[in-house]
Design a protein around this motif. Structure first.
Motif, PDB file in Angstrom:
ATOM      1  N   SER A   1       0.852  -1.185   0.000  1.00 43.49           N
ATOM      2  CA  SER A   1       0.000   0.000   0.000  1.00 43.49           C
ATOM      3  C   SER A   1       0.896   1.246   0.000  1.00 43.49           C
ATOM      4  O   SER A   1       2.100   1.173   0.202  1.00 43.49           O
ATOM      5  CB  SER A   1      -0.897  -0.002   1.232  1.00 43.49           C
ATOM      6  OG  SER A   1      -0.103   0.122   2.395  1.00 43.49           O
ATOM      7  N   GLN A   2       0.272   2.390  -0.182  1.00 44.29           N
ATOM      8  CA  GLN A   2       1.042   3.621  -0.234  1.00 44.29           C
ATOM      9  C   GLN A   2       1.714   3.912   1.105  1.00 44.29           C
ATOM     10  O   GLN A   2       2.838   4.395   1.151  1.00 44.29           O
ATOM     11  CB  GLN A   2       0.149   4.786  -0.634  1.00 44.29           C
ATOM     12  CG  GLN A   2       0.927   6.076  -0.826  1.00 44.29           C
ATOM     13  CD  GLN A   2       0.053   7.210  -1.316  1.00 44.29           C
ATOM     14  OE1 GLN A   2      -1.144   7.042  -1.487  1.00 44.29           O
ATOM     15  NE2 GLN A   2       0.652   8.352  -1.532  1.00 44.29           N
ATOM     16  N   GLY A   3       1.040   3.594   2.200  1.00 48.25           N
ATOM     17  CA  GLY A   3       1.624   3.818   3.520  1.00 48.25           C
ATOM     18  C   GLY A   3       2.842   2.951   3.777  1.00 48.25           C
ATOM     19  O   GLY A   3       3.863   3.424   4.274  1.00 48.25           O
ATOM     20  N   VAL A   4       2.735   1.675   3.431  1.00 42.42           N
ATOM     21  CA  VAL A   4       3.866   0.759   3.621  1.00 42.42           C
ATOM     22  C   VAL A   4       5.022   1.147   2.701  1.00 42.42           C
ATOM     23  O   VAL A   4       6.186   1.132   3.093  1.00 42.42           O
ATOM     24  CB  VAL A   4       3.428  -0.701   3.378  1.00 42.42           C
ATOM     25  CG1 VAL A   4       4.613  -1.644   3.378  1.00 42.42           C
ATOM     26  CG2 VAL A   4       2.409  -1.119   4.423  1.00 42.42           C
ATOM     27  N   SER A   5       4.702   1.525   1.479  1.00 39.72           N
ATOM     28  CA  SER A   5       5.727   1.947   0.539  1.00 39.72           C
ATOM     29  C   SER A   5       6.426   3.217   1.025  1.00 39.72           C
ATOM     30  O   SER A   5       7.651   3.331   0.938  1.00 39.72           O
ATOM     31  CB  SER A   5       5.105   2.179  -0.831  1.00 39.72           C
ATOM     32  OG  SER A   5       6.065   2.574  -1.753  1.00 39.72           O
TER      33      SER A   5
ATOM     34  N   LEU B   1       6.707   4.213   4.143  1.00 35.42           N
ATOM     35  CA  LEU B   1       7.517   3.835   5.300  1.00 35.42           C
ATOM     36  C   LEU B   1       8.813   3.166   4.872  1.00 35.42           C
ATOM     37  O   LEU B   1       9.880   3.442   5.423  1.00 35.42           O
ATOM     38  CB  LEU B   1       6.711   2.906   6.215  1.00 35.42           C
ATOM     39  CG  LEU B   1       7.355   2.530   7.535  1.00 35.42           C
ATOM     40  CD1 LEU B   1       7.499   3.759   8.420  1.00 35.42           C
ATOM     41  CD2 LEU B   1       6.527   1.470   8.230  1.00 35.42           C
ATOM     42  N   TYR B   2       8.722   2.298   3.866  1.00 39.84           N
ATOM     43  CA  TYR B   2       9.922   1.617   3.366  1.00 39.84           C
ATOM     44  C   TYR B   2      10.926   2.625   2.822  1.00 39.84           C
ATOM     45  O   TYR B   2      12.109   2.590   3.169  1.00 39.84           O
ATOM     46  CB  TYR B   2       9.547   0.604   2.280  1.00 39.84           C
ATOM     47  CG  TYR B   2      10.751  -0.022   1.619  1.00 39.84           C
ATOM     48  CD1 TYR B   2      11.433  -1.062   2.230  1.00 39.84           C
ATOM     49  CD2 TYR B   2      11.215   0.442   0.394  1.00 39.84           C
ATOM     50  CE1 TYR B   2      12.539  -1.632   1.638  1.00 39.84           C
ATOM     51  CE2 TYR B   2      12.323  -0.116  -0.200  1.00 39.84           C
ATOM     52  CZ  TYR B   2      12.982  -1.149   0.413  1.00 39.84           C
ATOM     53  OH  TYR B   2      14.085  -1.705  -0.172  1.00 39.84           O
ATOM     54  N   TYR B   3      10.467   3.530   1.972  1.00 37.36           N
ATOM     55  CA  TYR B   3      11.382   4.496   1.372  1.00 37.36           C
ATOM     56  C   TYR B   3      11.903   5.510   2.382  1.00 37.36           C
ATOM     57  O   TYR B   3      12.993   6.044   2.207  1.00 37.36           O
ATOM     58  CB  TYR B   3      10.732   5.195   0.186  1.00 37.36           C
ATOM     59  CG  TYR B   3      10.607   4.283  -1.007  1.00 37.36           C
ATOM     60  CD1 TYR B   3      11.733   3.734  -1.601  1.00 37.36           C
ATOM     61  CD2 TYR B   3       9.372   3.922  -1.512  1.00 37.36           C
ATOM     62  CE1 TYR B   3      11.632   2.870  -2.671  1.00 37.36           C
ATOM     63  CE2 TYR B   3       9.259   3.074  -2.590  1.00 37.36           C
ATOM     64  CZ  TYR B   3      10.395   2.542  -3.161  1.00 37.36           C
ATOM     65  OH  TYR B   3      10.293   1.687  -4.227  1.00 37.36           O
ATOM     66  N   ALA B   4      11.150   5.775   3.419  1.00 39.15           N
ATOM     67  CA  ALA B   4      11.607   6.709   4.443  1.00 39.15           C
ATOM     68  C   ALA B   4      12.672   6.090   5.342  1.00 39.15           C
ATOM     69  O   ALA B   4      13.577   6.784   5.811  1.00 39.15           O
ATOM     70  CB  ALA B   4      10.431   7.180   5.290  1.00 39.15           C
ATOM     71  N   LEU B   5      12.590   4.787   5.592  1.00 40.04           N
ATOM     72  CA  LEU B   5      13.495   4.143   6.543  1.00 40.04           C
ATOM     73  C   LEU B   5      14.572   3.272   5.919  1.00 40.04           C
ATOM     74  O   LEU B   5      15.460   2.804   6.623  1.00 40.04           O
ATOM     75  CB  LEU B   5      12.678   3.295   7.527  1.00 40.04           C
ATOM     76  CG  LEU B   5      11.687   4.057   8.390  1.00 40.04           C
ATOM     77  CD1 LEU B   5      10.902   3.105   9.259  1.00 40.04           C
ATOM     78  CD2 LEU B   5      12.398   5.103   9.230  1.00 40.04           C
TER      79      LEU B   5
END
Length: 150
Positions: free
Chosen positions: A60-64, A66-70
């Motif tokens: 989902s956009q939220g998980v994506s 979070l992945y790119y942020a961390l």
């Protein structure tokens, strides 16, 4: 391209903290074997999650987000453990592999390319007759000339 210094502040701070801890550490090599094994397992898990985390998935956009942020900070944490372990004598096979003399010329070559690559990219795009417009093929069409100049 990351030109702003704040784009990589998380990994920068993690690297600076790792360097500070290595500098201020007094007793090298007196670490519990359980802590060492736990550190290697966590570092392997973190680096694997960064490398394979987005492979063949449709998050989902939220998980994506979070992945790119961390992802960069997570990779930096795993790499910091590897550096810490190798500097303190419990790097094992990883330390022996990374200390091979075959890596020395390659490391100097890649560091030199790192130092001058932004200058070459800017010169390539600024000396053209027209302003490049972004298309899907621009990265591929400019790859060979930039690689030849580097």
């Amino acid at each position: 391209m990351y030109e702003q210094s704040y784009d990589r502040i998380g990994p920068f701070v993690i690297g600076m903290a790792c360097g500070y801890l290595l500098q201020k550490q007094e007793n090298r090599g007196n670490t519990n074997k359980t802590v060492i094994a736990f550190g290697w397992v966590i570092a392997a898990g973190l680096s694997s999650s960064v490398v394979f985390g987005a492979f063949n998935t449709h998050p989902s956009q939220g998980v994506s987000s979070l992945y790119y942020a961390l992802a960069h900070s997570t990779w930096s944490l795993a790499l910091s453990w590897m550096i810490y372990a190798c500097c303190n004598g419990f790097g094992g096979f990883v330390n022996r592999f990374l200390s091979l003399l075959v890596w020395k010329p390659l490391s100097r070559l890649t560091y030199s390319a790192y130092l001058i690559h932004m200058l070459i990219i800017h010169l390539y795009f600024l000396t053209g007759d027209e302003t490049p417009h972004f298309t899907q093929l621009l990265p591929f069409s400019s790859l060979v000339p930039i690689a030849v100049y580097t």
